[in-house]
Scaffold this motif. Structure first.
Motif, PDB file in Angstrom:
ATOM      1  N   GLY A 222       0.647  -1.333   0.175  1.00  0.00           N
ATOM      2  CA  GLY A 222      -0.205   0.087  -0.161  1.00  0.00           C
ATOM      3  C   GLY A 222       0.778   1.303   0.034  1.00  0.00           C
ATOM      4  N   TYR A 223       2.195   1.227  -0.283  1.00  0.00           N
ATOM      5  CA  TYR A 223       3.042   2.354  -0.517  1.00  0.00           C
ATOM      6  C   TYR A 223       2.504   3.219  -1.517  1.00  0.00           C
ATOM      7  N   ARG A 224       2.497   4.485  -1.097  1.00  0.00           N
ATOM      8  CA  ARG A 224       2.029   5.243  -2.533  1.00  0.00           C
ATOM      9  C   ARG A 224       3.383   5.744  -2.998  1.00  0.00           C
ATOM     10  N   GLY A 225       3.681   5.036  -4.207  1.00  0.00           N
ATOM     11  CA  GLY A 225       4.828   5.474  -5.119  1.00  0.00           C
ATOM     12  C   GLY A 225       4.556   6.121  -6.218  1.00  0.00           C
ATOM     13  N   LYS A 226       5.219   5.931  -7.204  1.00  0.00           N
ATOM     14  CA  LYS A 226       4.854   6.724  -8.684  1.00  0.00           C
ATOM     15  C   LYS A 226       3.430   6.127  -9.165  1.00  0.00           C
ATOM     16  N   PRO A 227       2.546   7.035  -9.605  1.00  0.00           N
ATOM     17  CA  PRO A 227       1.275   6.653 -10.074  1.00  0.00           C
ATOM     18  C   PRO A 227       1.886   5.819 -11.646  1.00  0.00           C
ATOM     19  N   SER A 228       1.151   4.980 -12.005  1.00  0.00           N
ATOM     20  CA  SER A 228       1.052   4.665 -13.516  1.00  0.00           C
ATOM     21  C   SER A 228      -0.248   4.796 -14.054  1.00  0.00           C
ATOM     22  N   ILE A 229      -0.173   5.059 -15.481  1.00  0.00           N
ATOM     23  CA  ILE A 229      -1.401   5.305 -16.271  1.00  0.00           C
ATOM     24  C   ILE A 229      -1.265   4.036 -17.223  1.00  0.00           C
ATOM     25  N   THR A 230      -2.405   3.333 -17.331  1.00  0.00           N
ATOM     26  CA  THR A 230      -2.541   2.264 -18.506  1.00  0.00           C
ATOM     27  C   THR A 230      -3.791   3.089 -19.583  1.00  0.00           C
ATOM     28  N   LYS A 231      -2.880   3.594 -20.432  1.00  0.00           N
ATOM     29  CA  LYS A 231      -3.650   4.526 -21.487  1.00  0.00           C
ATOM     30  C   LYS A 231      -4.760   3.992 -22.225  1.00  0.00           C
ATOM     31  N   GLU A 232      -4.802   2.615 -22.199  1.00  0.00           N
ATOM     32  CA  GLU A 232      -6.052   1.802 -22.959  1.00  0.00           C
ATOM     33  C   GLU A 232      -7.087   1.908 -22.150  1.00  0.00           C
ATOM     34  N   LYS A 233      -7.247   1.811 -20.881  1.00  0.00           N
ATOM     35  CA  LYS A 233      -8.254   1.768 -19.872  1.00  0.00           C
ATOM     36  C   LYS A 233      -9.009   3.065 -19.898  1.00  0.00           C
ATOM     37  N   CYS A 234      -8.276   4.139 -20.335  1.00  0.00           N
ATOM     38  CA  CYS A 234      -8.923   5.540 -19.878  1.00  0.00           C
ATOM     39  C   CYS A 234     -10.399   5.803 -20.887  1.00  0.00           C
ATOM     40  N   ILE A 235     -11.403   6.090 -19.927  1.00  0.00           N
ATOM     41  CA  ILE A 235     -12.645   6.552 -20.409  1.00  0.00           C
ATOM     42  C   ILE A 235     -12.866   7.886 -20.582  1.00  0.00           C
TER      43      ILE A 235
ATOM     44  N   TYR B  29       1.618  12.535  -4.448  1.00  0.00           N
ATOM     45  CA  TYR B  29       1.670  11.372  -4.147  1.00  0.00           C
ATOM     46  C   TYR B  29       0.667  10.834  -3.172  1.00  0.00           C
ATOM     47  N   CYS B  30      -0.611  11.606  -3.223  1.00  0.00           N
ATOM     48  CA  CYS B  30      -1.408  11.404  -2.036  1.00  0.00           C
ATOM     49  C   CYS B  30      -2.445  10.173  -2.492  1.00  0.00           C
ATOM     50  N   GLY B  31      -2.394   9.806  -3.927  1.00  0.00           N
ATOM     51  CA  GLY B  31      -3.482   8.757  -4.256  1.00  0.00           C
ATOM     52  C   GLY B  31      -4.887   9.222  -4.425  1.00  0.00           C
ATOM     53  N   GLU B  32      -5.188  10.393  -4.380  1.00  0.00           N
ATOM     54  CA  GLU B  32      -6.677  10.741  -4.786  1.00  0.00           C
ATOM     55  C   GLU B  32      -7.062  10.508  -6.114  1.00  0.00           C
ATOM     56  N   CYS B  33      -6.191  10.463  -7.129  1.00  0.00           N
ATOM     57  CA  CYS B  33      -6.506  10.262  -8.569  1.00  0.00           C
ATOM     58  C   CYS B  33      -6.675   8.792  -8.791  1.00  0.00           C
ATOM     59  N   ALA B  34      -5.968   7.881  -7.937  1.00  0.00           N
ATOM     60  CA  ALA B  34      -6.151   6.383  -8.229  1.00  0.00           C
ATOM     61  C   ALA B  34      -7.675   6.020  -7.508  1.00  0.00           C
ATOM     62  N   GLU B  35      -7.902   6.800  -6.365  1.00  0.00           N
ATOM     63  CA  GLU B  35      -9.014   6.579  -5.700  1.00  0.00           C
ATOM     64  C   GLU B  35     -10.386   7.146  -6.501  1.00  0.00           C
ATOM     65  N   ALA B  36     -10.061   8.103  -7.326  1.00  0.00           N
ATOM     66  CA  ALA B  36     -11.348   8.714  -8.085  1.00  0.00           C
ATOM     67  C   ALA B  36     -11.418   8.030  -9.427  1.00  0.00           C
ATOM     68  N   CYS B  37     -10.515   7.184  -9.857  1.00  0.00           N
ATOM     69  CA  CYS B  37     -10.438   6.750 -11.277  1.00  0.00           C
ATOM     70  C   CYS B  37     -11.496   5.449 -11.350  1.00  0.00           C
ATOM     71  N   PRO B  38     -12.565   5.677 -12.042  1.00  0.00           N
ATOM     72  CA  PRO B  38     -13.504   4.421 -11.869  1.00  0.00           C
ATOM     73  C   PRO B  38     -13.219   3.374 -12.709  1.00  0.00           C
ATOM     74  N   THR B  39     -12.203   3.370 -13.801  1.00  0.00           N
ATOM     75  CA  THR B  39     -11.719   2.154 -14.195  1.00  0.00           C
ATOM     76  C   THR B  39     -10.180   1.526 -14.040  1.00  0.00           C
ATOM     77  N   LYS B  40      -9.816   2.202 -12.822  1.00  0.00           N
ATOM     78  CA  LYS B  40      -8.096   1.784 -12.411  1.00  0.00           C
ATOM     79  C   LYS B  40      -7.288   2.160 -13.475  1.00  0.00           C
ATOM     80  N   THR B  41      -7.445   3.295 -14.252  1.00  0.00           N
ATOM     81  CA  THR B  41      -6.496   3.712 -15.262  1.00  0.00           C
ATOM     82  C   THR B  41      -5.115   3.944 -14.523  1.00  0.00           C
ATOM     83  N   ILE B  42      -5.396   5.163 -13.395  1.00  0.00           N
ATOM     84  CA  ILE B  42      -4.091   5.336 -12.490  1.00  0.00           C
ATOM     85  C   ILE B  42      -4.290   4.226 -11.347  1.00  0.00           C
ATOM     86  N   VAL B  43      -2.848   3.899 -11.235  1.00  0.00           N
ATOM     87  CA  VAL B  43      -2.887   3.120  -9.820  1.00  0.00           C
ATOM     88  C   VAL B  43      -1.670   3.474  -9.445  1.00  0.00           C
ATOM     89  N   MET B  44      -1.355   3.465  -8.000  1.00  0.00           N
ATOM     90  CA  MET B  44      -0.127   3.784  -7.358  1.00  0.00           C
ATOM     91  C   MET B  44       0.610   2.432  -7.355  1.00  0.00           C
TER      92      MET B  44
END
Lengths: 103, 383, 143, 139
Positions: free
Chosen positions: A31-44, A76-91
């Motif tokens: 659960g460490y909050r490191g670099k956020p990663s983006i999977t471009k294909e999943k983005c809606i 590196y707070c993880g708010e974007c990963a929490e808000a993302c509905p399709t898990k495009t952004i994960v920490m």
């Protein structure tokens, strides 16, 4: 003098406390909050991440129309990963990255 | 001949980037003047331009050492303005990380205080034990320093059952070394000769100048927001308020060390009695006009947030009063009458994050020529 | 003192008293009478001032004095009209307020009369005179 | 690689300057110096005087008051010198990017050799950055 001998022996025999970091990998806790990663294909393209970001570190990439994170401003707070509905952004647990300027 | 010794201005915390001018007569300090503002970033004004959710992260970055106190106090103040009650489990998680923060902050205090009196072995030992607490914080919140755990209406992360054994194990290690440090503080010759009778703040001065937290408690003023104005899970926890009567550096240290023992007990109790249930309640962040005050006992004392809402998603005004800001006037009676060699430890006895202040300029009042000495040199002057 | 006792104490000089809970109450007064409240608080054993909040509500400047009456927290408001931003100092009654008064002087431009040390506190030295960060300067933003 | 550079790489001395940050990065730098992480393994030492230092570690968004001190400290350091910007604040201002009293980013004021992202970066990340900066110094 005699009193400290047991302490000296105990210190001689125990493992060093120091982590051997650059030579051995160190794994942060789960659960460490490191670099956020983006999977471009999943983005809606709902842009919830941009609204959730507390310091406007996320912008839209003009070519692919997906979010990009400015790591120099990210907290590196993880708010974007929490808000993302399709898990495009994960920490991820990755913390080894830096930006180097060569003259 | 009086000389002026300016100290500063590299200083970290929110409004406490102090720059001190000491007026000395030989070795004796006659007067002290404090300049603020080097780390003034204009946070209170920025609070009124962002919405309630984003402000959590701004409040967290007021101070890196007591960040959870800031974000908890802010979140609770917003909850009070909006008239919502967070779930019980969230209150316990908040208290847990607040107490962990108190332990790590006091250990940091001990480490740097040992460094200031030239006892570097203790500095290294205390920093080593602090890492156990940082590990616990990382397990719970996912970050070593900034927790990002608080949300308006609850907390974002849970303490799972699998994490508890690891936490208890680390807690045992911390408790063992804290007991060792208390014994050391009471018996060690170096510490006693540097700390006893130094930087005394009398009870009358502490009351008159509105000192807060461990500084006031070391002078015999029984003040603790956890008891005076209970918040989070503190009404259900049992602990005692530690007070000392002497008011010197030794008493301030003992208050902090004995508080750590209480905090360790509290963390154990929290882990045992933590109720099940939801972590956060949904909140409508369009808050109708209202106002509220929330106080939290941070490691350094009373922290106060005043929030006024105006019906939109953005607060009208957020006022932050940090503990060091309140304790700063009481520095003067602590310094005046002391010697130059006492400056580092007396200043640090207030826990003002003096760690990176390392340069001092001596200005000769007669010639006006300045000469720079380092803090190392100051420490050696006494011997 | 709890909230009800504080309310009874200050009732003669306060306009509007709003008790939130046993440990928190809001009251408002004006510039002439609030020193009386402070004196009666002082004589009944209140020594701790937590802070002074200054805020600009568009029409006037509000100063909120937060007193810790153990356990109640009294939040005493006074309103200052924009054309008369002067307030007497309270440092003779509560010496701990010295930094808070310097703070409100530079942040919102209220003149504290009789303050022993009216220097700047936080702002840089080259900050322009007559400009205050916490004021809502609406006319300027439009222009 | 000259002899001086070789020895400098063996033992770089740090100077830490806080330009109005929140203290988070400062305590992580302190943690990197203490037993768990112990950067002294690489000869890295924290120094109080800019005249002894090789690497300037800057934390915090540059506030108006600290700007001149920062430039003065940078100018007092002997050549060759490198600046490491620790944390998100000197890189971009982080959450303070629109505060009225901050002058971030840092590279508007002094040249920066490396940015260490993170808010705050882990001590391991600081070690990683220092190792990388040292590799770059010899070239």
């Amino acid at each position: 003098m005699v009193k400290i001998l047991p302490k000296v022996l105990a210190n001689l025999l125990r493992k060093p406390f120091t982590v051997k970091y650059p030579y051995e990998k160190v794994e942060p806790a789960d659960g460490y909050r490191g670099k956020p990663s983006i999977t471009k294909e999943k983005c809606i393209r709902c842009w919830q991440c941009i609204r959730a970001c507390p310091d406007r570190a996320i912008s839209i990439d003009k070519e692919t129309k997906t979010p990009v994170i400015w790591l120099g401003r990210c907290t590196y707070c993880g708010e974007c990963a929490e808000a993302c509905p399709t898990k495009t952004i994960v920490m991820t647990k990755n913390f080894e990255f830096l930006d180097q300027y060569e003259k | 001949m009086t000389m002026v010794i300016p100290i500063g201005p590299q200083h970290p915390a929110l409004k406490e980037p102090e720059y001190f001018r000491f007026e000395v007569k030989g070795e004796e300090i006659v007067d002290v003047d404090i300049y603020f503002g080097y780390a003034h970033r204009g946070i209170e004004e920025t609070f009124a331009r962002r919405n309630y959710k984003h402000n959590i992260y701004l409040s967290e970055r007021i101070c890196g050492i007591c960040n959870i106190c800031h974000s908890t106090c802010y979140s609770m103040a917003v909850e009070r303005v909006a008239g919502i009650e967070p779930p019980e489990r969230a209150k316990y998680v908040r208290s847990l990380i607040l107490e962990l923060e108190r332990i790590h902050s006091h250990l940091l205090w001990l480490a740097v205080a040992a460094h200031q009196i030239g006892f570097d072995t203790l500095f290294m030992l205390a920093m080593r034990d602090r890492e156990h607490v940082m590990d616990m914080r990382e397990i719970i919140s996912g970050g070593r320093v900034h927790s990002a755990t608080n949300a308006i209406g609850g907390v974002r992360r849970d303490v799972t059952r699998e994490q508890v054994p690891k936490l208890l194990e680390n807690l045992d290690k911390v408790e063992r070394s804290v007991n060792y440090y208390i014994n050391l503080f009471q018996t060690d010759r170096t510490i006693r000769s540097r700390c006893e009778g130094v930087g005394v703040l009398t009870r009358e001065d502490a009351i008159k100048l509105c000192a807060v937290g461990p500084v006031a408690r070391a002078s015999g003023v029984k003040t603790d927001i956890r008891v005076d104005d209970p918040y989070a899970a503190y009404p259900n926890l049992s602990f005692e308020v530690i007070t000392e009567t002497d008011g010197d550096v030794m008493a301030k240290g003992m208050v902090r060390l004995r508080e750590m023992v209480e905090s360790v007990k509290m963390v154990r109790q929290i882990l045992k009695e933590m109720p099940n249930g939801p972590l956060r309640v949904p909140v409508d962040l369009k808050i109708p006009p209202n106002e509220a005050v929330q106080r939290v006992e941070a490691p350094r004392g009373e922290l106060l947030y005043y929030i006024r809402s105006n019906g939109s998603e953005i607060p009208e005004r957020v006022r932050v009063r940090t503990p060091t800001y309140a304790s700063a006037p009481s520095l003067k009676p602590m310094f005046v009458g002391g010697t130059v060699a006492e400056i580092p430890i007396v200043l640090w006895s207030l826990d003002v994050c003096f760690a990176c202040n390392d340069r001092v300029t001596l200005v000769d009042a007669n010639t006006g020529k300045a000469r720079v000495v380092t803090m190392e040199e100051l420490r050696r002057w006494r011997s | 003192m709890n909230s009800q006792e504080v309310a009874d104490l200050i009732k003669a000089d306060a306009d509007e008293i709003r008790i939130i809970s046993e440990r928190c109450l809001f009251a408002s007064s004006d510039k002439k009478r609030f020193l009386n409240i402070l004196r009666s608080l002082k004589s009944s054993g209140v020594t701790h001032i937590s802070t002074i909040t200054a805020l600009d509500n568009g029409k006037s400047i509000e100063l909120i004095y937060h007193f810790d009456c153990k356990p109640a927290l009294l939040n005493l408001k006074i309103f200052l009209p924009m054309d008369d931003l002067k307030v007497p100092t309270i440092t003779d009654l509560f010496p701990g307020a010295i930094l808070y008064e310097r703070d409100i002087m530079e942040m919102i431009g209220v003149v504290v009369e009789g303050h022993p040390d009216p220097r700047r506190l936080f702002l840089p030295e080259d900050w322009p005179q007559g400009k205050y960060p916490l004021r809502k300067q609406k006319e300027e933003k439009k222009a | 690689m000259g002899l001086t550079t070789y020895f400098r790489k063996k033992s770089p001395w740090l100077l830490h300057f806080n330009s109005g940050g929140c203290n988070g990065c400062d305590i992580e730098l302190l943690a990197a110096l203490t037993p768990r992480y112990d950067v002294e393994r690489f000869g890295v030492k924290l120094k109080g005087s800019p005249r002894h230092a090789d690497i300037l570690v800057v934390t915090g968004p540059v506030t108006k008051q600290t700007r001149e001190r920062l430039i003065r400290v940078y100018e007092q350091m002997p050549e060759p010198k490198a600046v490491v910007a620790l944390g998100s604040c000197p890189a971009s201002g982080c959450v303070f990017h629109d505060c009225y009293n901050t002058l971030a980013p840092l590279d508007k004021h002094i040249p920066v050799a490396a940015y260490v992202p993170g808010c705050p970066p882990r001590p391991e990340a600081i070690i990683f950055a220092l190792v990388k900066v040292l590799e770059g110094m010899g070239k």
